[in-house]
Design a protein around this motif. Structure first.
Motif, PDB file in Angstrom:
ATOM      1  N   GLU A   1       0.840  -1.201   0.000  1.00 57.15           N
ATOM      2  CA  GLU A   1       0.000   0.000   0.000  1.00 57.15           C
ATOM      3  C   GLU A   1       0.875   1.251   0.000  1.00 57.15           C
ATOM      4  O   GLU A   1       0.550   2.257  -0.636  1.00 57.15           O
TER       5      GLU A   1
ATOM      6  N   ARG B   1       2.154   1.759  -3.458  1.00 50.32           N
ATOM      7  CA  ARG B   1       1.075   2.228  -4.310  1.00 50.32           C
ATOM      8  C   ARG B   1       0.841   3.725  -4.098  1.00 50.32           C
ATOM      9  O   ARG B   1       0.663   4.484  -5.060  1.00 50.32           O
ATOM     10  N   LYS B   2       0.853   4.140  -2.810  1.00 51.25           N
ATOM     11  CA  LYS B   2       0.621   5.539  -2.494  1.00 51.25           C
ATOM     12  C   LYS B   2       1.712   6.422  -3.067  1.00 51.25           C
ATOM     13  O   LYS B   2       1.441   7.498  -3.603  1.00 51.25           O
TER      14      LYS B   2
END
Length: 225
Positions: free
Chosen positions: A214, A217-218
């Motif tokens: 995550e 991805r951010k």
């Protein structure tokens, strides 16, 4: 039937008027050559006589044989010596592989074929060399091609990667922002054949991760803004 040659052939003694008469009889002219020899002496040769000359048989070369020899890519690059068993004769021969030989090249070994049937020379052995594929290298002329895989991060930021050449391992610099499929040239690291030195080309392959966190991805989403 009889022929009188007294009007055509005369000699200085014998016969009427000092001439000698030659006669021959029977059918045909079988006795003519004897009469002409008497008139012209021993130098007369019958121009119609058949002459036979025996010719020595031509010595023919034995039949050529063909064979295939499979060698590795590195043996083709560096040269080698290989043993090859000839099925037709049962003999084993030593084949010298020249440095830089290409796939499909034919090598001729004189006198290693079948023997002649009438005393001539042996035939030859014609060998087709097949170069097997290599998992690391391919070849085009004297140039060698290979590849290196880097991560997505290393492709963006740049890095150094160890790359095998034909003779050693070197540290290759991957410039920042290198695009997938980029070919980096290593001068003089190819083949040296017939006085020409080739180069090596390293294709950069970028590994795209299938799964990311995550946080990653951010960061990517923020990077794209």
């Amino acid at each position: 039937m009889h022929f009188d040659f007294s009007d055509l052939f005369r000699q200085g003694s014998g016969g009427r008027g000092g001439f000698q008469t030659f006669r021959f009889g029977g059918e045909g002219v079988d006795g003519l050559d004897d009469i002409l020899r008497q008139f012209f002496g021993g130098g007369y040769e019958d121009p119609f006589a058949q002459r036979t000359t025996r010719r020595r048989p031509t010595q023919q070369k034995g039949a050529d044989l063909s064979a295939r020899l499979h060698i590795s890519f590195l043996d083709a690059v560096n040269g080698a010596q290989k043993k090859l068993r000839i099925k037709q004769t049962g003999k084993t021969v030593l084949v010298k592989i020249p440095k830089g030989i290409e796939d499909g090249t034919k090598i001729r070994l004189a006198g290693q074929g079948l023997p002649s049937r009438n005393g001539g020379k042996n035939g030859d052995l014609i060998i087709t060399v097949n170069v097997m594929a290599d998992q690391n290298f391919t070849r085009k002329g004297n140039d060698i091609y290979t590849s290196v895989t880097v991560s997505f991060k290393d492709a963006i930021l740049g890095c150094k990667k160890n790359v095998k050449t034909l003779t050693k391992t070197i540290a290759l610099t991957i410039p920042p922002g290198t695009q997938p499929g980029t070919k980096l040239r290593l001068k003089g690291q190819g083949l040296a054949v017939n006085g020409k030195q080739g180069d090596m080309y390293v294709e950069v392959k970028v590994e795209i991760p299938k799964h990311i966190t995550e946080k990653q991805r951010k960061l990517l989403e923020e990077w794209g803004e």
